[in-house]
Design an enzyme around this catalytic site. Structure first.
Site, PDB file in Angstrom:
ATOM      1  CG  HIS A 133      -2.157   0.740   1.011  1.00 49.36           C
ATOM      2  ND1 HIS A 133      -2.228   1.847   1.518  1.00 49.36           N
ATOM      3  CD2 HIS A 133      -3.324   0.893   0.757  1.00 49.36           C
ATOM      4  CE1 HIS A 133      -3.144   3.066   0.844  1.00 49.36           C
ATOM      5  NE2 HIS A 133      -4.342   2.073   0.835  1.00 49.36           N
ATOM      6  CG  ASP A 156      -8.338  -3.856  -2.911  1.00 47.39           C
ATOM      7  OD1 ASP A 156      -7.858  -3.645  -3.278  1.00 47.39           O
ATOM      8  OD2 ASP A 156      -9.789  -3.958  -3.035  1.00 47.39           O
TER       9      ASP A 156
HETATM   10  C1  SDX Z   1      -6.050   0.125  -3.285  1.00 42.49           C
HETATM   11  O1  SDX Z   1      -4.529   4.390  -1.860  1.00 42.49           O
HETATM   12  C2  SDX Z   1      -4.556   4.234  -1.252  1.00 42.49           C
HETATM   13  O2  SDX Z   1      -6.123   3.955  -0.621  1.00 42.49           O
HETATM   14  C3  SDX Z   1      -5.750   2.634  -2.856  1.00 42.49           C
HETATM   15  C4  SDX Z   1      -7.267   1.731  -1.873  1.00 42.49           C
HETATM   16  C5  SDX Z   1      -8.312   3.069  -1.449  1.00 42.49           C
HETATM   17  O3  SDX Z   1      -8.637   2.440  -0.621  1.00 42.49           O
HETATM   18  O4  SDX Z   1      -8.480   3.730  -1.918  1.00 42.49           O
HETATM   19  O5  SDX Z   1      -6.485   1.161  -0.331  1.00 42.49           O
HETATM   20  C6  SDX Z   1      -7.041   0.470  -2.334  1.00 42.49           C
HETATM   21  O6  SDX Z   1      -5.671   0.307  -4.082  1.00 42.49           O
HETATM   22  C7  SDX Z   1      -4.712  -0.831  -2.218  1.00 42.49           C
HETATM   23  C8  SDX Z   1      -4.792  -1.037  -3.300  1.00 42.49           C
HETATM   24  C9  SDX Z   1      -4.731  -2.086  -3.685  1.00 42.49           C
HETATM   25  N1  SDX Z   1      -3.198  -3.065  -4.779  1.00 42.49           N
HETATM   26  C10 SDX Z   1      -2.774  -4.067  -5.382  1.00 42.49           C
HETATM   27  O7  SDX Z   1      -2.987  -4.679  -3.928  1.00 42.49           O
HETATM   28  C11 SDX Z   1      -1.815  -4.181  -6.307  1.00 42.49           C
HETATM   29  C12 SDX Z   1      -0.646  -5.327  -5.548  1.00 42.49           C
HETATM   30  N2  SDX Z   1       0.108  -3.709  -4.640  1.00 42.49           N
HETATM   31  C13 SDX Z   1       0.862  -2.665  -5.743  1.00 42.49           C
HETATM   32  O8  SDX Z   1       0.794  -2.558  -6.462  1.00 42.49           O
HETATM   33  C14 SDX Z   1       1.121  -1.990  -4.833  1.00 42.49           C
HETATM   34  O9  SDX Z   1       1.862  -2.297  -3.483  1.00 42.49           O
HETATM   35  C15 SDX Z   1       0.369  -0.356  -4.809  1.00 42.49           C
HETATM   36  C16 SDX Z   1      -0.120   0.373  -6.081  1.00 42.49           C
HETATM   37  C17 SDX Z   1      -0.773  -1.161  -3.859  1.00 42.49           C
HETATM   38  C18 SDX Z   1       1.512   0.732  -3.843  1.00 42.49           C
HETATM   39  O10 SDX Z   1       1.959   1.145  -5.107  1.00 42.49           O
HETATM   40  P1  SDX Z   1       3.757   1.433  -4.872  1.00 42.49           P
HETATM   41  O11 SDX Z   1       3.428   2.445  -3.410  1.00 42.49           O
HETATM   42  O12 SDX Z   1       3.694   2.816  -5.783  1.00 42.49           O
HETATM   43  O13 SDX Z   1       4.765   1.714  -4.472  1.00 42.49           O
HETATM   44  P2  SDX Z   1       6.135   0.706  -5.587  1.00 42.49           P
HETATM   45  O14 SDX Z   1       5.226   0.039  -6.473  1.00 42.49           O
HETATM   46  O15 SDX Z   1       6.827   1.614  -5.332  1.00 42.49           O
HETATM   47  O16 SDX Z   1       6.619  -1.017  -4.286  1.00 42.49           O
HETATM   48  C19 SDX Z   1       7.876  -0.513  -3.236  1.00 42.49           C
HETATM   49  C20 SDX Z   1       8.673  -1.611  -3.698  1.00 42.49           C
HETATM   50  C21 SDX Z   1       8.671  -2.082  -5.409  1.00 42.49           C
HETATM   51  O17 SDX Z   1       9.967  -3.072  -4.823  1.00 42.49           O
HETATM   52  P3  SDX Z   1      11.350  -2.085  -5.844  1.00 42.49           P
HETATM   53  O18 SDX Z   1      11.094  -1.294  -6.357  1.00 42.49           O
HETATM   54  O19 SDX Z   1      11.389  -0.797  -4.617  1.00 42.49           O
HETATM   55  O20 SDX Z   1      12.824  -2.711  -5.857  1.00 42.49           O
HETATM   56  O21 SDX Z   1       7.824  -2.818  -3.321  1.00 42.49           O
HETATM   57  C22 SDX Z   1       7.015  -3.538  -4.518  1.00 42.49           C
HETATM   58  C23 SDX Z   1       7.858  -3.158  -5.708  1.00 42.49           C
HETATM   59  O22 SDX Z   1       8.208  -4.428  -6.623  1.00 42.49           O
HETATM   60  N3  SDX Z   1       6.069  -4.298  -4.363  1.00 42.49           N
HETATM   61  C24 SDX Z   1       5.971  -5.505  -4.085  1.00 42.49           C
HETATM   62  C25 SDX Z   1       3.897  -5.293  -4.514  1.00 42.49           C
HETATM   63  N4  SDX Z   1       3.572  -3.978  -4.145  1.00 42.49           N
HETATM   64  C26 SDX Z   1       4.941  -3.430  -3.939  1.00 42.49           C
HETATM   65  N5  SDX Z   1       5.995  -6.393  -4.732  1.00 42.49           N
HETATM   66  C27 SDX Z   1       5.842  -7.357  -4.672  1.00 42.49           C
HETATM   67  N6  SDX Z   1       3.734  -7.864  -5.012  1.00 42.49           N
HETATM   68  C28 SDX Z   1       3.555  -6.607  -4.240  1.00 42.49           C
HETATM   69  N7  SDX Z   1       2.689  -6.626  -4.275  1.00 42.49           N
END
Ligand code: SDX
Length: 432
Positions: A308, A366
């Site tokens: 998140h 989710d």
């Molecule tokens: C919702 O914003 C809100 O409030 C949203 C929400 C709401 O109520 O409105 O809470 C609802 O959207 C919840 C999130 C649902 N999405 C997912 O579950 C999809 C999987 N999660 C990711 O795509 C990600 O964690 C996000 C989109 C939720 C957050 O993305 P960020 O903050 O941009 O984080 P990032 O992509 O920069 O990740 C940071 C690091 C990265 O690694 P590095 O580049 O630093 O090496 O963490 C890793 C990412 O690769 N990472 C994951 C991961 N999520 C982040 N690695 C594996 N699996 C994951 N799920």
């Protein structure tokens, strides 16, 4: 406003700026960079708005480190335990909990705006039978602006109020129509003698051939899920509604933009993606393989439902939903839900893995919600629609707050340009 200042030294020019700092009631201070370009000739740069406050708001507060979520100051845990979705809708829109009379009037208004224009209902016949329900919902919500000309003057508070009630009231009806169209069943009209979630369930699952009895456990589970999904500060879809609405477009178009943004798998589309992922993993023995894929930077696979932007220790909603999943599955007799067992196992393994601990990746809202929706008989493709029904009140509350703000300006970010420098046109005969 505080008298705190933030001094910014421009080492290249030896100049500096003293920027005003604003303090909130809760949360970090913000540095007002409005003068930065004028004084220093530079923009701020923050792709994804990781550290950027886009607005001032009184609606919802999140503390990502402590796992705090407040709706108008009330902890979501207390609202989940003591309130109901329509009361939370009133709270988010009006700013405080309703008196008994206020709630009766609000509920009456919502329940008497649940029908949609019969012409709008016929829109669904134009969609291919296997259209994704989110495509139908975003299209029909946007089309509402073609029907409600009587409430489109966004400067009139009474128009803003009736728009709010229409969106909250009609989202379940529009969503149910999309579901019925996708399964080839006749549309079921809303009933004013039922509460909000019972009405939704009967529009989803009733058929003309027999009486339909709403399962109170299912209605209670939906009501709780809707409370937990109702609002969440400046998330992607809410920011989309604010940005679209800032142009002065009609409110239905702004909400339709929010529906489209929510659809993405990184946002509200994650609940559908979680179930697809769990079905792909299939059995506990395969979990390590997929956890390894999620950790591999060269592999685009991510554990859906994990991570998140704001919560870095736990998502308070996920904790409540996980506990609720147990109760709902037991009550409706799905105690042996292999998907739920797999989800619990996946969470247990991921939470012990160094990568997930270091990157602070925990189950989000989710991760478990789809398992409950599935247990209630709602298909995967409708999961994000359920999220949209609940989040509509958050979108509307933020749209109203933005429109009513006398300082309102159109949102128009700048950029860091890294394209070609100025160059002259080359005639086609001179190109190589
Ligand atoms: C919702 O914003 C809100 O409030 C949203 C929400 C709401 O109520 O409105 O809470 C609802 O959207 C919840 C999130 C649902 N999405 C997912 O579950 C999809 C999987 N999660 C990711 O795509 C990600 O964690 C996000 C989109 C939720 C957050 O993305 P960020 O903050 O941009 O984080 P990032 O992509 O920069 O990740 C940071 C690091 C990265 O690694 P590095 O580049 O630093 O090496 O963490 C890793 C990412 O690769 N990472 C994951 C991961 N999520 C982040 N690695 C594996 N699996 C994951 N799920």
């Amino acid at each position: 406003m505080s008298d705190k200042k933030f001094r910014l030294e421009n080492v290249n020019t030896g100049t500096s700026s003293e920027l005003p700092v604003h303090e909130g009631v809760l949360g970090p201070d913000v540095i007002d960079v409005g003068r930065l370009y004028r004084e220093q000739g530079a923009f701020t740069f923050d792709p994804g708005f990781v550290a950027t406050a886009s607005c001032e708001s009184e609606i919802t507060f999140i503390d990502g480190e402590e796992g705090v979520l407040l709706y108008r100051g009330y902890p979501v845990e207390q609202l989940a335990k003591n309130s109901n979705f329509l009361e939370v809708c009133y709270l988010l829109l009006a700013g405080d909990l309703p008196t008994p009379e206020e709630l009766v009037r609000f509920r009456h208004s919502i329940l008497h705006h649940t029908m949609i224009n019969e012409t709008l209902l016929r829109f669904f016949n134009g969609f291919h039978y296997n259209a994704h329900p989110m495509a139908m919902v975003s299209g029909v919500v946007g089309s509402m602006s073609a029907f409600y000309h009587d409430s489109m003057n966004i400067e009139k508070p009474e128009h803003r109020e009736i728009f709010a009630h229409r969106i909250i009231a009609k989202m379940p009806t529009i969503s149910a129509a999309a579901y019925k169209h996708s399964i080839g069943q006749p549309f079921v009209y809303p009933r004013n003698d039922l509460d909000y979630c019972s009405n939704l369930l009967q529009m989803f699952f009733a058929v003309p051939c027999e009486e339909y009895e709403v399962d109170p456990i299912a209605a209670e589970a939906l009501d709780l899920l809707f409370i937990l999904h109702a609002d969440h500060e400046q998330n992607c879809s809410t920011s989309t509604v604010r940005l679209a609405g800032s142009s002065g477009t009609n409110p239905y178009a702004a909400i339709a933009a929010g529906v489209s943004a929510l659809w993405g798998p990184a946002h509200g589309g994650a609940n559908e993606a979680v179930l697809k992922m769990l079905e792909k993993i299939g059995r506990p023995e395969s979990i390590p393989k997929y956890v390894a894929k999620a950790k591999d930077r060269d592999d685009p696979f991510r554990l859906m439902g994990f991570g998140h932007r704001v919560y870095k220790n736990f998502d308070p909603r996920a904790k409540i939903i996980r506990e609720m999943a147990h109760r709902v599955l037991e009550k409706i007799g799905h105690t042996d839900s292999p998907l739920f067992e797999l989800a619990l196992r996946l969470e247990e393994i991921a939470r012990k893995d160094e990568y997930f601990i270091e990157k602070k990746l925990y189950p989000n809202v989710d991760f478990y919600s789809g398992i409950i929706y599935r247990a209630l008989g709602i298909p995967n493709t409708m999961f994000t629609v359920m999220f949209a029904i609940a989040r509509s009140v958050g979108w509307v509350a933020h749209w109203q707050e933005m429109i009513a703000d006398p300082r309102r300006r159109i949102g128009r970010p700048r950029q860091l340009y890294t394209g070609p420098d100025r160059r002259d046109y080359v005639e086609i005969g001179d190109r190589t």
